[in-house]
Design an enzyme around this catalytic site. Structure first.
Site, mmCIF file in Angstrom:
data_model
loop_
_atom_site.group_PDB
_atom_site.id
_atom_site.type_symbol
_atom_site.label_atom_id
_atom_site.label_comp_id
_atom_site.label_asym_id
_atom_site.label_seq_id
_atom_site.Cartn_x
_atom_site.Cartn_y
_atom_site.Cartn_z
ATOM 1 N N HIS A 126 0.872 -1.188 0.000
ATOM 2 C CA HIS A 126 0.000 0.000 0.000
ATOM 3 C C HIS A 126 0.905 1.233 0.000
ATOM 4 O O HIS A 126 2.024 1.196 0.519
ATOM 5 C CB HIS A 126 -0.833 -0.061 1.281
ATOM 6 C CG HIS A 126 -1.903 0.972 1.417
ATOM 7 N ND1 HIS A 126 -1.635 2.270 1.788
ATOM 8 C CD2 HIS A 126 -3.253 0.894 1.278
ATOM 9 C CE1 HIS A 126 -2.781 2.943 1.863
ATOM 10 N NE2 HIS A 126 -3.773 2.139 1.553
ATOM 11 N N ASP A 203 3.381 -4.256 8.114
ATOM 12 C CA ASP A 203 2.145 -3.483 7.990
ATOM 13 C C ASP A 203 0.990 -4.457 8.184
ATOM 14 O O ASP A 203 0.670 -5.249 7.294
ATOM 15 C CB ASP A 203 2.118 -2.832 6.595
ATOM 16 C CG ASP A 203 0.780 -2.160 6.285
ATOM 17 O OD1 ASP A 203 -0.185 -2.339 7.056
ATOM 18 O OD2 ASP A 203 0.703 -1.471 5.252
ATOM 19 N N GLN A 206 -4.225 -4.857 7.165
ATOM 20 C CA GLN A 206 -5.239 -5.777 6.611
ATOM 21 C C GLN A 206 -5.230 -7.129 7.297
ATOM 22 O O GLN A 206 -6.096 -7.964 7.013
ATOM 23 C CB GLN A 206 -4.995 -5.985 5.106
ATOM 24 C CG GLN A 206 -5.169 -4.746 4.264
ATOM 25 C CD GLN A 206 -6.640 -4.322 4.143
ATOM 26 O OE1 GLN A 206 -7.561 -5.088 4.444
ATOM 27 N NE2 GLN A 206 -6.853 -3.098 3.704
ATOM 28 N N LYS A 229 -10.332 -0.626 10.536
ATOM 29 C CA LYS A 229 -10.612 -1.858 9.782
ATOM 30 C C LYS A 229 -10.939 -2.996 10.746
ATOM 31 O O LYS A 229 -11.388 -4.055 10.339
ATOM 32 C CB LYS A 229 -9.404 -2.231 8.916
ATOM 33 C CG LYS A 229 -9.061 -1.172 7.859
ATOM 34 C CD LYS A 229 -7.936 -1.622 6.973
ATOM 35 C CE LYS A 229 -7.219 -0.496 6.276
ATOM 36 N NZ LYS A 229 -7.928 0.101 5.157
ATOM 37 N N CYS A 367 -4.784 2.415 -3.614
ATOM 38 C CA CYS A 367 -3.536 2.956 -3.036
ATOM 39 C C CYS A 367 -2.375 1.986 -3.248
ATOM 40 O O CYS A 367 -1.556 1.767 -2.341
ATOM 41 C CB CYS A 367 -3.687 3.282 -1.556
ATOM 42 S SG CYS A 367 -4.966 4.484 -1.237
#
Ligand code: PLP
Length: 409
Positions: A126, A203, A206, A229, A367
């Site tokens: 991303h 990261d 997600q 999220k 993104c």
């Protein structure tokens, strides 16, 4: 069908927004990778905070100030347990993954970067895990190097490892791709990074809604995640970092509540985590995120994952039955994200027509420009699932897709 033994009707009743209509049709919300819906317990926690507790944190001795501080710090405790952090003091509360990564970029990476140094990322990142590194690379003469992926959307591990040269001062890899759904083998990557003496940032934006996260078991150096999220409010997230890194990191933002002593001759700073939390934080947001963590815990991340696997399998099988679809991200064991294009129809047009049917999917580059460049496409259509979605919703989505495609053909 109640996959994973979950009472889906009851779970859906926990999420007030799922009951609304959109364009005269019952909403089918399939944009969960963008942001998830919030259970009533989260909404109520935020409201209750403002109605009954509201005060600033860590500043006032009065009762409301103490209660607000306890509520805010309680969220840090919950988050620390959620990711199995060795210590709550290693958890920095941020506005999200973007802020967390920028903090590491400016406070950890920039002071260590020299001309010719490299930051290793992957092709599937991303922008939040590319642009901050480019900004600090631009200031230091370093460069950002992408590790390649396969056509199916799998990180090429050998290629990643081959790039772990002494020039690499940090590696930054997504746990789960927001476009492909690929779950990267981050524990293995962490082992390789340790072998090469390269700190690793993951990261987890997600990953957190779908997988159990255990930073101790992963063996990484930094882990970032996103509250909105994870069924929590917007403007919340965290950075976890190994204590030794945090202790060595200078502050990035300066201001109130991150200091020990301020003099015009020089200022000394608070210990982590407060050193990195200047200014008034999103207190109510974190109270809500704490409630979201409790909610997820009450269902169980394993049951959530099992339910989502069943939904994903159903959606994939149904979509594969439609001719002329091109899928992006076909790695087994992926997260419940399906990116695809339909022959002869623009992703934006399809998303607009699906919205007329009450179906929310995302179209665009997500993104992830470098990933779109890899596949040679400007955009994809993305349906991303959460455990509260239903098999009936998937059937409605697939039937609507077939219908709206005819309109465009
Ligand atoms: N990283 C990934 C993989 C994402 O999908 C996102 C959000 O879409 C981000 C980072 C940015 O997260 P935040 O909204 O918490 O800044």
């Amino acid at each position: 069908m109640n996959d994973a033994g979950l009472d889906i009707a009851r779970i859906r009743a926990d999420f007030p927004l799922l009951a609304r209509d959109v364009n005269g049709k019952p909403l089918v919300y399939l944009d969960n990778a963008n942001t998830s819906q919030k259970p009533a317990v989260v909404i109520d926690a935020v409201e209750h905070f403002y109605r009954s507790t509201n005060a600033n944190v860590a500043r006032a001795v009065h009762t409301l100030g103490a209660e607000a501080t306890a509520a805010y710090e309680g969220a840090r405790d919950r988050l620390a347990r959620f990711i199995n952090a060795p210590s709550r003091d290693e958890v920095i509360l941020t506005s999200g993954t973007t802020q967390a990564i920028n903090l590491v970029a400016y406070s950890f990476a920039l002071p260590r970067l020299a001309p010719g140094d490299e930051i290793l990322v992957t092709r599937m990142e991303h922008h939040a895990n590319i642009v901050p590194w480019q900004l600090v690379a631009g200031r230091s003469g370093a460069k950002v190097v992408p590790a390649p992926i396969s056509e199916a959307g799998e990180l090429l591990i050998d290629e990643f490892v081959a790039r772990l040269s002494p020039r690499v001062k940090l590696a930054a890899v997504t746990h789960v791709s927001n476009v492909l759904g690929t779950v990267n083998p981050v524990a293995q990557l962490a082992r390789e990074c340790r072998r090469h003496g390269v700190p690793l940032l993951i990261d987890g934006s997600q990953a957190a809604p779908h997988l159990g996260i255990d930073v101790r078991a992963l063996g990484c150096d930094f882990y970032a995640l996103t509250g909105h999220k994870l069924f929590g409010p917007t403007g919340t997230g965290l950075l976890w970092a190994k204590r030794a890194h945090l202790e060595a990191m200078p502050p990035f933002f300066g201001g109130g509540e991150m200091i020990r002593d301020v003099r015009f001759e020089g200022t000394t700073f608070a210990e982590p985590p407060h050193r990195f939390e200047a200014g008034t934080p999103n207190i109510a947001g974190f109270v809500g995120l704490g409630a979201a963590i409790d909610y997820v815990g009450s269902i169980g991340i394993e049951r959530i994952a099992a339910r989502e696997r069943a939904l994903l399998a159903h959606a994939q099988a149904a979509l594969e039955g439609i001719p002329g679809l091109r899928f992006f991200g076909e790695v087994p064991g992926k997260a419940p994200v399906i990116s695809f294009l339909v022959d002869g129809a623009h992703a934006h047009d399809l998303a607009t027509l699906l919205d007329h049917e009450g179906i929310a999917v995302r179209s665009g580059h997500h993104c992830a420009h470098p990933l779109m460049q890899f596949y040679g496409v400007p955009a994809t259509l993305r349906a991303s699932l959460a455990f509260y979605n239903t098999h009936e919703e998937i059937d409605r989505f697939v039937a609507a897709l077939v219908r709206v495609r005819k309109l465009l053909g």
